[in-house]
Enzyme design. Structure first.
Site, PDB file in Angstrom:
ATOM      1  N   GLU A   1      41.960  34.695  33.876  1.00 33.59           N
ATOM      2  CA  GLU A   1      43.426  34.849  33.802  1.00 33.59           C
ATOM      3  C   GLU A   1      44.113  33.542  34.194  1.00 33.59           C
ATOM      4  O   GLU A   1      45.112  33.146  33.587  1.00 33.59           O
ATOM      5  CB  GLU A   1      43.910  35.977  34.723  1.00 33.59           C
ATOM      6  CG  GLU A   1      43.550  37.356  34.234  1.00 33.59           C
ATOM      7  CD  GLU A   1      44.014  37.629  32.812  1.00 33.59           C
ATOM      8  OE1 GLU A   1      45.193  37.415  32.504  1.00 33.59           O
ATOM      9  OE2 GLU A   1      43.177  38.058  32.004  1.00 33.59           O
TER      10      GLU A   1
ATOM     11  N   TRP B   1      44.129  31.454  31.283  1.00 30.83           N
ATOM     12  CA  TRP B   1      45.197  31.780  30.320  1.00 30.83           C
ATOM     13  C   TRP B   1      46.456  30.978  30.655  1.00 30.83           C
ATOM     14  O   TRP B   1      47.177  30.520  29.776  1.00 30.83           O
ATOM     15  CB  TRP B   1      45.555  33.279  30.375  1.00 30.83           C
ATOM     16  CG  TRP B   1      44.762  34.142  29.459  1.00 30.83           C
ATOM     17  CD1 TRP B   1      43.785  35.027  29.814  1.00 30.83           C
ATOM     18  CD2 TRP B   1      44.873  34.218  28.021  1.00 30.83           C
ATOM     19  NE1 TRP B   1      43.290  35.651  28.692  1.00 30.83           N
ATOM     20  CE2 TRP B   1      43.932  35.177  27.586  1.00 30.83           C
ATOM     21  CE3 TRP B   1      45.673  33.574  27.074  1.00 30.83           C
ATOM     22  CZ2 TRP B   1      43.773  35.515  26.229  1.00 30.83           C
ATOM     23  CZ3 TRP B   1      45.515  33.902  25.736  1.00 30.83           C
ATOM     24  CH2 TRP B   1      44.573  34.852  25.330  1.00 30.83           C
TER      25      TRP B   1
ATOM     26  N   TRP C   1      60.987  39.512  19.148  1.00 29.58           N
ATOM     27  CA  TRP C   1      60.399  39.221  20.462  1.00 29.58           C
ATOM     28  C   TRP C   1      61.224  38.201  21.246  1.00 29.58           C
ATOM     29  O   TRP C   1      61.173  38.176  22.488  1.00 29.58           O
ATOM     30  CB  TRP C   1      58.953  38.717  20.318  1.00 29.58           C
ATOM     31  CG  TRP C   1      58.806  37.512  19.426  1.00 29.58           C
ATOM     32  CD1 TRP C   1      58.572  37.517  18.088  1.00 29.58           C
ATOM     33  CD2 TRP C   1      58.902  36.126  19.805  1.00 29.58           C
ATOM     34  NE1 TRP C   1      58.517  36.230  17.613  1.00 29.58           N
ATOM     35  CE2 TRP C   1      58.708  35.354  18.639  1.00 29.58           C
ATOM     36  CE3 TRP C   1      59.118  35.473  21.012  1.00 29.58           C
ATOM     37  CZ2 TRP C   1      58.743  33.958  18.652  1.00 29.58           C
ATOM     38  CZ3 TRP C   1      59.146  34.087  21.038  1.00 29.58           C
ATOM     39  CH2 TRP C   1      58.964  33.337  19.857  1.00 29.58           C
TER      40      TRP C   1
HETATM   41  C1  LIG Z   1      55.265  39.523  27.617  1.00 28.54           C
HETATM   42  C2  LIG Z   1      54.663  38.760  28.783  1.00 28.54           C
HETATM   43  C3  LIG Z   1      55.435  37.854  29.489  1.00 28.54           C
HETATM   44  C4  LIG Z   1      54.892  37.143  30.573  1.00 28.54           C
HETATM   45  N1  LIG Z   1      55.683  36.253  31.253  1.00 28.54           N
HETATM   46  C5  LIG Z   1      55.163  35.530  32.274  1.00 28.54           C
HETATM   47  C6  LIG Z   1      55.944  34.578  32.981  1.00 28.54           C
HETATM   48  O1  LIG Z   1      57.124  34.344  32.670  1.00 28.54           O
HETATM   49  N2  LIG Z   1      55.370  33.921  34.031  1.00 28.54           N
HETATM   50  C7  LIG Z   1      54.075  34.144  34.389  1.00 28.54           C
HETATM   51  O2  LIG Z   1      53.603  33.530  35.349  1.00 28.54           O
HETATM   52  N3  LIG Z   1      53.297  35.012  33.723  1.00 28.54           N
HETATM   53  C8  LIG Z   1      53.801  35.714  32.686  1.00 28.54           C
HETATM   54  N4  LIG Z   1      53.015  36.622  32.026  1.00 28.54           N
HETATM   55  C9  LIG Z   1      51.589  36.729  32.388  1.00 28.54           C
HETATM   56  C10 LIG Z   1      51.241  37.791  33.449  1.00 28.54           C
HETATM   57  O3  LIG Z   1      51.847  39.010  33.124  1.00 28.54           O
HETATM   58  C11 LIG Z   1      51.659  37.383  34.866  1.00 28.54           C
HETATM   59  O4  LIG Z   1      51.217  36.076  35.136  1.00 28.54           O
HETATM   60  C12 LIG Z   1      51.041  38.322  35.897  1.00 28.54           C
HETATM   61  O5  LIG Z   1      51.479  39.645  35.663  1.00 28.54           O
HETATM   62  C13 LIG Z   1      51.430  37.886  37.296  1.00 28.54           C
HETATM   63  O6  LIG Z   1      50.902  38.773  38.237  1.00 28.54           O
HETATM   64  P1  LIG Z   1      49.786  38.314  39.273  1.00 28.54           P
HETATM   65  O7  LIG Z   1      50.217  37.075  39.948  1.00 28.54           O
HETATM   66  O8  LIG Z   1      49.465  39.493  40.111  1.00 28.54           O
HETATM   67  O9  LIG Z   1      48.586  37.972  38.291  1.00 28.54           O
HETATM   68  P2  LIG Z   1      47.005  37.952  38.457  1.00 28.54           P
HETATM   69  O10 LIG Z   1      46.476  38.978  37.516  1.00 28.54           O
HETATM   70  O11 LIG Z   1      46.572  38.026  39.861  1.00 28.54           O
HETATM   71  O12 LIG Z   1      46.614  36.528  37.840  1.00 28.54           O
HETATM   72  C14 LIG Z   1      46.623  35.336  38.633  1.00 28.54           C
HETATM   73  C15 LIG Z   1      47.519  34.295  38.025  1.00 28.54           C
HETATM   74  O13 LIG Z   1      47.050  33.908  36.742  1.00 28.54           O
HETATM   75  C16 LIG Z   1      48.159  33.624  35.889  1.00 28.54           C
HETATM   76  N5  LIG Z   1      48.112  34.563  34.772  1.00 28.54           N
HETATM   77  C17 LIG Z   1      47.592  35.809  34.773  1.00 28.54           C
HETATM   78  N6  LIG Z   1      47.671  36.353  33.549  1.00 28.54           N
HETATM   79  C18 LIG Z   1      48.262  35.439  32.764  1.00 28.54           C
HETATM   80  C19 LIG Z   1      48.618  35.414  31.387  1.00 28.54           C
HETATM   81  N7  LIG Z   1      48.364  36.432  30.562  1.00 28.54           N
HETATM   82  N8  LIG Z   1      49.250  34.319  30.912  1.00 28.54           N
HETATM   83  C20 LIG Z   1      49.496  33.264  31.715  1.00 28.54           C
HETATM   84  N9  LIG Z   1      49.171  33.226  33.021  1.00 28.54           N
HETATM   85  C21 LIG Z   1      48.559  34.300  33.537  1.00 28.54           C
HETATM   86  C22 LIG Z   1      49.419  33.826  36.708  1.00 28.54           C
HETATM   87  O14 LIG Z   1      49.814  32.582  37.233  1.00 28.54           O
HETATM   88  C23 LIG Z   1      48.941  34.755  37.807  1.00 28.54           C
HETATM   89  O15 LIG Z   1      49.698  34.651  38.999  1.00 28.54           O
HETATM   90  C24 LIG Z   1      53.541  37.350  30.933  1.00 28.54           C
HETATM   91  C25 LIG Z   1      52.760  38.260  30.209  1.00 28.54           C
HETATM   92  C26 LIG Z   1      53.318  38.968  29.150  1.00 28.54           C
HETATM   93  C27 LIG Z   1      52.454  39.949  28.399  1.00 28.54           C
END
Ligand SMILES: Cc1cc2nc3c(=O)[nH]c(=O)nc-3n(C[C@H](O)[C@H](O)[C@H](O)COP(=O)(O)OP(=O)(O)OC[C@H]3O[C@@H](n4cnc5c(N)ncnc54)[C@H](O)[C@@H]3O)c2cc1C
Length: 472
Positions: free
Chosen positions: A265, A268, A349
């Site tokens: 992740e 990503w 979107w």
């Molecule tokens: C429509 C949509 C919009 C999104 N907008 C954003 C946004 O504006 N900012 C944002 O940081 N993330 C975004 N994300 C990705 C993801 O949803 C969030 O990073 C995640 O929910 C943050 O929660 P966490 O820190 O608990 O993530 P965890 O699951 O603990 O992941 C750790 C870190 O990895 C990164 N990460 C995880 N998944 C993704 C992903 N799919 N894409 C990019 N980075 C990722 C983030 O920095 C996150 O904090 C988006 C996803 C979708 C589907």
């Protein structure tokens, strides 16, 4: 001649593991930690994101003061603020962490040409131009990118740069604007100490269950580190290094998979940063040009219902209301609501992308655009355009007891769990006993899903046919 160095802070609000800071203090007789409240940044920031930023700056200022320095804050376009500051201090070298958004690149290029700019990596672990295909071109598909990314050895905590013990002095009589502490963002204390506490707690406990729990809306299965990474209160390298240590300590294959999923992740995040860096046009339209002609619907009432969490689809409404109330939404929720907007309502979107940027505490142009285009099927590596999430099945699977719905849609909390996902299934006697009336206590569904699926498939096929006929 004495040297003055400016550390211009943008998305790296931290003293530990900060290459730009490390470079900026080398050989400096005078040192200025600077943050510029740029109109472009402040006027477009979601209120929760703005509050998080301001409070994080105040925390950073306290840390700088403990080292005998302080944060200098100025307002205005960066070019103007830097011209003024370098005018006040005599010539000064400016050090930054590279930022890859189109706005930041253009701004930095202008400043580099006019007054010089020393820049280092730091927003991501691997720079966009360091993970390329054999022929030197960028990847547009995640899995080969990830495999190449993983080729280089992973970082260890020892690779992370230490916080400096001391800082060169600040020039005397420098003016700084005062920052006033903002209401704290629910669930997110804006401080580097909190960022580290979370990273340590997550890598100790949550990480080994990450793959199993990450999609559950009713559990705290993810790290909730996104706002800290967004503003750089934590470095990407620290996250990778901590996760890698756990990987080294683990021999059990399933547990290693749980950990590797989190690392993926984080990759990503690096991937979408790279995509924006090489394809800035994704902020203006679809990455896949063959889907440029989708006949999106202009339906302000439906869009408004989606924005406010009033669609009549409980899981969609719960997710949207979580974001309105806290500035954060679970990743599974982001995918569900994005699919609903684009594929059930057939709304562009870009409307959703803008609404997210206007509300998310972690709003990041690269990740947000990547997530929206992925879900809409218009992006790199996107979910197949014909895949349409069923919000009821998604809800039942990832919030099995309706606990998450009950928390964010309180008008449904009094319903037995099995009806929270489909309140329209209550019969008249049950509804009467519960004093619940659909349309009065909770909205009727705004779309008939038996029709919307065909409508969307036809619209996407239309765009593909158009692209095909344009080519011939
Ligand atoms: C429509 C949509 C919009 C999104 N907008 C954003 C946004 O504006 N900012 C944002 O940081 N993330 C975004 N994300 C990705 C993801 O949803 C969030 O990073 C995640 O929910 C943050 O929660 P966490 O820190 O608990 O993530 P965890 O699951 O603990 O992941 C750790 C870190 O990895 C990164 N990460 C995880 N998944 C993704 C992903 N799919 N894409 C990019 N980075 C990722 C983030 O920095 C996150 O904090 C988006 C996803 C979708 C589907």
């Amino acid at each position: 001649m004495s040297e003055t160095h400016i550390w211009w802070i943008r998305r790296d609000l931290r003293l530990q593991d900060n290459p730009a800071l490390t470079e900026a203090i080398k050989g400096a007789d005078q040192f200025i930690p600077l943050f510029i409240l740029e109109p472009q940044l402040m006027e477009n920031a979601a209120p929760f994101r703005r509050a998080f930023l301001i409070n994080a700056l105040i925390d950073l200022d306290h840390q700088l003061q403990a080292l005998g320095s302080r944060l200098i804050v100025r307002s205005g376009p960066a070019f103007q603020a830097l011209t003024q500051l370098t005018g006040e201090t005599g010539s000064a070298k400016i050090f930054v962490t590279r930022d890859y958004s189109p706005f930041a690149r253009q701004r930095d290029n202008e400043i580099r040409q006019a007054m010089g700019l020393f820049s280092t990596a730091g927003i991501t672990l691997r720079e966009p131009d360091s993970v390329l295909k054999g022929d030197g071109t960028p990847y547009s598909i995640y899995t080969p990118y990830k495999n190449k990314w993983l080729h280089e050895p992973p970082p260890t905590p020892a690779d992370c740069l230490p916080k400096p013990d001391s800082l060169p002095p600040l020039p005397e009589y420098l003016f700084s604007e005062e920052l006033s502490i903002e209401d704290s963002v629910p669930g997110f204390i804006a401080a580097t100490g909190e960022a580290h506490r979370r990273l340590e707690a997550f890598t100790k406990i949550g990480l080994v269950h990450y793959q199993s729990n990450r999609d559950r809306l009713d559990l705290d299965g993810t790290s909730c580190l996104s706002p800290y990474l967004r503003f750089g209160l934590l470095s990407a390298r620290e996250c990778f290094a901590y996760a890698h240590i756990r990987l080294l300590q683990t021999s059990e294959a399933n547990t290693r998979d749980e950990i590797q999923t989190w690392i993926n992740e984080l990759i990503w995040r690096e991937f979408f940063t790279m995509i924006l860096s090489y394809h800035p046009q994704v902020l203006d339209g679809p990455f896949r040009e063959e889907l440029a002609a989708i006949p999106w619907r202009e339906v302000p009432a439906d869009l408004h219902a989606w924005q406010q969490g009033q669609t009549g689809f409980p899981i969609v409404d719960a997710c949207m209301r979580q974001m309105l109330n806290t500035g954060w939404m679970h990743n599974r929720g982001r995918m569900i609501v994005a699919s609903f907007l684009t594929k059930d309502l057939l709304v562009n979107w870009q409307e959703g992308e803008a609404w997210f940027m206007a509300h998310l505490v972690d709003g990041d142009p690269a990740a947000n655009n990547g997530g929206w285009q992925w879900t809409a099927g218009t992006g790199t590596d996107a979910a197949p355009w014909f895949r349409i999430f069923n919000p009821i099945l998604q809800g039942r699977k990832f919030d099995p007891d309706g606990t998450y719905i009950g928390r964010w849609v309180p008008e449904l909390a009094k319903l037995p769990p099995k009806f929270r996902h489909e309140p329209w299934k209550l019969n008249a006697v049950e509804a009467n006993d519960l004093n619940f009336k659909l349309g009065r206590d909770y909205p009727e569904r705004i779309v008939d899903r038996s029709i919307s699926r065909e409508r969307t498939l036809t619209a996407y096929q239309f765009a593909r046919d158009q692209a095909g006929s344009n080519r011939t």
